[in-house]
Design an enzyme around this catalytic site. Structure first.
Site, mmCIF file in Angstrom:
data_model
loop_
_atom_site.group_PDB
_atom_site.id
_atom_site.type_symbol
_atom_site.label_atom_id
_atom_site.label_comp_id
_atom_site.label_asym_id
_atom_site.label_seq_id
_atom_site.Cartn_x
_atom_site.Cartn_y
_atom_site.Cartn_z
ATOM 1 N N SER A 153 0.840 -1.197 0.000
ATOM 2 C CA SER A 153 0.000 0.000 0.000
ATOM 3 C C SER A 153 0.880 1.254 0.000
ATOM 4 O O SER A 153 1.681 1.451 -0.906
ATOM 5 C CB SER A 153 -0.957 -0.048 1.192
ATOM 6 O OG SER A 153 -1.964 0.921 1.082
ATOM 7 N N ASP A 251 -9.915 -3.802 -5.418
ATOM 8 C CA ASP A 251 -9.168 -2.730 -4.759
ATOM 9 C C ASP A 251 -9.315 -1.454 -5.578
ATOM 10 O O ASP A 251 -9.052 -1.477 -6.793
ATOM 11 C CB ASP A 251 -7.689 -3.131 -4.675
ATOM 12 C CG ASP A 251 -6.821 -2.118 -3.956
ATOM 13 O OD1 ASP A 251 -7.323 -1.060 -3.554
ATOM 14 O OD2 ASP A 251 -5.612 -2.400 -3.801
ATOM 15 N N HIS A 281 -7.994 -4.861 -1.108
ATOM 16 C CA HIS A 281 -6.812 -4.140 -0.647
ATOM 17 C C HIS A 281 -6.411 -4.649 0.742
ATOM 18 O O HIS A 281 -7.253 -4.877 1.606
ATOM 19 C CB HIS A 281 -7.109 -2.640 -0.577
ATOM 20 C CG HIS A 281 -5.898 -1.817 -0.291
ATOM 21 N ND1 HIS A 281 -4.984 -1.486 -1.258
ATOM 22 C CD2 HIS A 281 -5.443 -1.264 0.859
ATOM 23 C CE1 HIS A 281 -4.026 -0.751 -0.730
ATOM 24 N NE2 HIS A 281 -4.272 -0.615 0.559
#
Length: 307
Positions: A153, A251, A281
């Site tokens: 991320s 995501d 995600h």
């Protein structure tokens, strides 16, 4: 592919995001409360907390040694958390799995968080730890081969940006970059990527939450138009190390990660992009107990040349 049923069970009990402002202190405490005790974590040969001396100061690091050996490849890992949350503890599981599956010694970086630390403090700390690892290879047991960077991320954002900083500095020791569902474009205009619209609601991370989650970083001085803040905006991606980019089907950030992989290939960089079907995600932090998602760590191992 439909949303994985085990993920659907978990998401079904979560309230939708309302896009409201976030209290970073409360969010960090809530994350910390979910950290499993040490006796429940994946066992390794050794785990050591220490500090890395960098031009930005002393940076906490946690070093994971997977097994007893004469030497190791090194992997420097940057945790996710939208630049304002996450820690050595909250992402301890990812670091342990990376060490176990790849056989590399993993150096996890406890960089400073926004908003308390203004941009570019955290980014400079991350880059500084990579240089520190190279400079201290003998004490770390480095075999002189792989010196990879990895991040999930926002940590993937740092990994991509660090490779660019190294390229511009003429530091050529970074061998691989591993970007796990990376955030590489902090311009959250929903017209930019279909995944921002298609995966906008109901999948954990929601599009409306992206701005408030990343506001701490942006408001501290990180300009989304700057290629060190949004690595996908770098015009010349040539000369960067080979990349493995793992994305999740459900995501909002999926398309920017996959576009970054295409742009790397167009620039002559070896880049593999793999989309994990049915995933959301953060699936490695939240759902790596599901076998088909835990397999991502073996994919990283293969990419680094061990598997």
């Amino acid at each position: 592919m439909t949303l994985h049923p085990e993920i659907a069970k978990v998401l079904g009990g979560l309230p939708p995001s309302d896009g409201a402002p976030i209290d970073p202190v409360r969010a960090r405490a809530a994350e910390q409360a979910q950290v499993p005790p040490p006796e429940e974590r994946l066992p390794l040969h050794a785990v050591e907390d220490t500090t890395a001396t960098t031009p930005s100061g002393e940076v906490p690091v946690r070093i994971y040694t997977p097994a007893e050996a004469d030497s190791y490849g090194l992997l420097v890992y940057f945790h996710g958390g939208a630049f304002f949350s996450g820690s050595l503890d909250t992402h301890d599981g990812i670091a342990r799995s990376l060490a176990r599956e790849t056989g590399h010694k993993v150096v996890s970086v406890g960089y400073s968080l926004a908003p308390e630390a203004a941009y570019p403090t955290a980014l400079q700390e991350c880059y500084g730890v990579v240089r520190w690892a190279a400079d201290n290879g003998e004490s770390l047991g480095w075999d002189g081969g792989n010196l990879a960077v990895a991040g999930d991320s926002s940590g993937g954002n740092f990994a991509a940006a660090v490779t660019a900083m190294a390229r511009d500095d003429g530091f050529d020791r970074i061998s691989h970059q591993v970007l796990l569902y990376p955030s590489v474009d902090l311009d959250f205009d929903t017209d930019r990527y279909a995944s921002l619209r298609d995966n906008a609601e109901g999948y954990g991370l929601e599009t409306r939450a992206l701005k408030p989650h990343n506001a701490f970083y942006i408001d501290s001085g990180a300009d989304p138009a700057d290629p060190l803040v949004s690595p996908i905006k770098r015009e010349d991606l040539s000369g960067l190390p080979p990349a493995l980019i793992l994305t999740a089907e459900y995501d909002p950030l999926r398309d920017e990660g996959e576009l970054y992989g295409r742009r790397l290939r167009e620039a002559g960089v070896e880049a593999e992009v793999r989309r994990y079907g049915g995933a959301t995600h953060g699936f490695l932090a939240l759902f790596s107990w599901i076998p088909e998602y835990h397999a991502a760590f073996a994919e990283v191992s293969r990419f680094l040349g061990r598997g």
